[in-house]
Design a protein around this motif. Structure first.
Motif, PDB file in Angstrom:
ATOM      1  N   MET A  29      -9.674  -2.961  10.142  1.00  0.00           N
ATOM      2  CA  MET A  29      -9.105  -1.834   9.399  1.00  0.00           C
ATOM      3  C   MET A  29      -7.686  -1.533   9.891  1.00  0.00           C
ATOM      4  O   MET A  29      -6.813  -1.188   9.097  1.00  0.00           O
ATOM      5  CB  MET A  29     -10.009  -0.613   9.524  1.00  0.00           C
ATOM      6  CG  MET A  29     -11.322  -0.783   8.781  1.00  0.00           C
ATOM      7  SD  MET A  29     -12.497   0.601   8.692  1.00  0.00           S
ATOM      8  CE  MET A  29     -12.042   1.760   9.886  1.00  0.00           C
ATOM      9  N   SER A  30      -7.449  -1.681  11.181  1.00  0.00           N
ATOM     10  CA  SER A  30      -6.115  -1.462  11.716  1.00  0.00           C
ATOM     11  C   SER A  30      -5.138  -2.506  11.183  1.00  0.00           C
ATOM     12  O   SER A  30      -4.018  -2.174  10.772  1.00  0.00           O
ATOM     13  CB  SER A  30      -6.146  -1.510  13.242  1.00  0.00           C
ATOM     14  OG  SER A  30      -4.847  -1.388  13.764  1.00  0.00           O
ATOM     15  N   VAL A 133      -9.390   3.746   4.742  1.00  0.00           N
ATOM     16  CA  VAL A 133      -9.380   3.574   6.197  1.00  0.00           C
ATOM     17  C   VAL A 133      -9.156   4.909   6.887  1.00  0.00           C
ATOM     18  O   VAL A 133      -9.831   5.240   7.868  1.00  0.00           O
ATOM     19  CB  VAL A 133      -8.297   2.544   6.608  1.00  0.00           C
ATOM     20  CG1 VAL A 133      -8.056   2.562   8.103  1.00  0.00           C
ATOM     21  CG2 VAL A 133      -8.689   1.158   6.144  1.00  0.00           C
ATOM     22  N   GLY A 134      -8.238   5.687   6.364  1.00  0.00           N
ATOM     23  CA  GLY A 134      -7.947   6.986   6.973  1.00  0.00           C
ATOM     24  C   GLY A 134      -9.122   7.939   6.948  1.00  0.00           C
ATOM     25  O   GLY A 134      -9.301   8.748   7.865  1.00  0.00           O
ATOM     26  N   SER A 135      -9.934   7.844   5.916  1.00  0.00           N
ATOM     27  CA  SER A 135     -11.059   8.771   5.827  1.00  0.00           C
ATOM     28  C   SER A 135     -12.309   8.275   6.547  1.00  0.00           C
ATOM     29  O   SER A 135     -13.139   9.076   6.962  1.00  0.00           O
ATOM     30  CB  SER A 135     -11.388   9.062   4.361  1.00  0.00           C
ATOM     31  OG  SER A 135     -11.821   7.881   3.720  1.00  0.00           O
ATOM     32  N   THR A 136     -12.450   6.959   6.718  1.00  0.00           N
ATOM     33  CA  THR A 136     -13.667   6.446   7.342  1.00  0.00           C
ATOM     34  C   THR A 136     -13.506   6.032   8.793  1.00  0.00           C
ATOM     35  O   THR A 136     -14.490   6.019   9.537  1.00  0.00           O
ATOM     36  CB  THR A 136     -14.196   5.223   6.580  1.00  0.00           C
ATOM     37  OG1 THR A 136     -13.206   4.201   6.585  1.00  0.00           O
ATOM     38  CG2 THR A 136     -14.578   5.583   5.155  1.00  0.00           C
ATOM     39  N   ALA A 137     -12.297   5.707   9.237  1.00  0.00           N
ATOM     40  CA  ALA A 137     -12.087   5.216  10.598  1.00  0.00           C
ATOM     41  C   ALA A 137     -12.565   6.189  11.677  1.00  0.00           C
ATOM     42  O   ALA A 137     -13.188   5.755  12.646  1.00  0.00           O
ATOM     43  CB  ALA A 137     -10.635   4.836  10.817  1.00  0.00           C
ATOM     44  N   PRO A 138     -12.311   7.482  11.552  1.00  0.00           N
ATOM     45  CA  PRO A 138     -12.802   8.391  12.607  1.00  0.00           C
ATOM     46  C   PRO A 138     -14.326   8.367  12.735  1.00  0.00           C
ATOM     47  O   PRO A 138     -14.865   8.403  13.849  1.00  0.00           O
ATOM     48  CB  PRO A 138     -12.319   9.768  12.167  1.00  0.00           C
ATOM     49  CG  PRO A 138     -11.180   9.509  11.257  1.00  0.00           C
ATOM     50  CD  PRO A 138     -11.489   8.209  10.582  1.00  0.00           C
TER      51      PRO A 138
END
Length: 143
Positions: A29-30, A133-138
Motif C-alpha cells: 500500500m505504501s 489506502v488512507g482510510s484502511t491503512a490505520p
C-alpha cells in the motif's frame, strides 16, 4: 552488536503468517501510494507548463487552427480547443438533427464542458487508490 527485540528484523523473524502478510500488505500500500503521489505530481507539473503555454502562445496567434497547433498534441488544453472546433463543425454539417434546437453557442458550450470533464477525469485517476489506502491503512496497521 545485539539485535533489538522490538525491531523490524525481530518482527519478521518471529512473526507468523498473519504478521508477515500484514507487513507485506502495508509495504504494498505504501508503494502504491508513493507511485500515485509521484505520477500525479509530475502530471500536475506538466499541466501547469501546458497552462502557461496556453495562456501565452495560444492567444498570441492569429487563427484558431494555428493556436491549436502551438499547444501541441499532449496538451489537455489542445483537447478542449479541438473539442470546441469539432462541435462547431458538427453543428454546421448536420442540419436537421435534434441539436439544431440548440444555438451554436449552447452546443459548443455543452461540448466544451464535456471535454473539460474528460480532462478533469484524467487528472483524478489514482485518487481512489489514495483514498482507499488512507482510510484502511490505520486499521490494517492496528490489526
Amino acid at each position: 552488536m545485539e539485535v533489538s527485540p522490538y525491531g523490524l528484523e525481530a518482527l519478521w523473524d518471529q512473526g507468523d503468517f498473519v504478521i508477515k502478510s500484514v507487513a507485506v500488505l502495508l509495504v504494498a500500500m505504501s508503494i502504491a501510494s508513493w507511485y500515485v503521489i509521484l505520477t500525479k505530481a509530475l502530471q500536475i507539473l506538466r499541466f501547469q507548463r501546458a497552462a502557461h503555454a496556453a495562456g501565452h502562445q495560444f492567444w498570441d496567434t492569429t487563427s484558431l487552427p494555428e493556436g491549436i497547433a502551438t499547444l501541441g498534441t499532449e496538451n489537455p488544453f489542445a483537447e478542449v480547443a479541438q473539442a470546441g472546433v469539432s462541435s462547431m463543425r458538427h453543428h454546421a454539417a448536420h442540419k436537421g438533427h435534434l441539436h439544431d434546437q440548440l444555438s451554436v453557442s449552447d452546443w459548443v458550450t455543452l461540448s466544451l464542458r464535456q471535454a473539460i470533464d474528460e480532462v478533469s477525469g484524467k487528472l483524478q485517476t489514482g485518487m481512489a487508490v489514495l483514498a482507499s489506502v488512507g482510510s484502511t491503512a490505520p486499521f490494517v496497521g492496528l490489526f
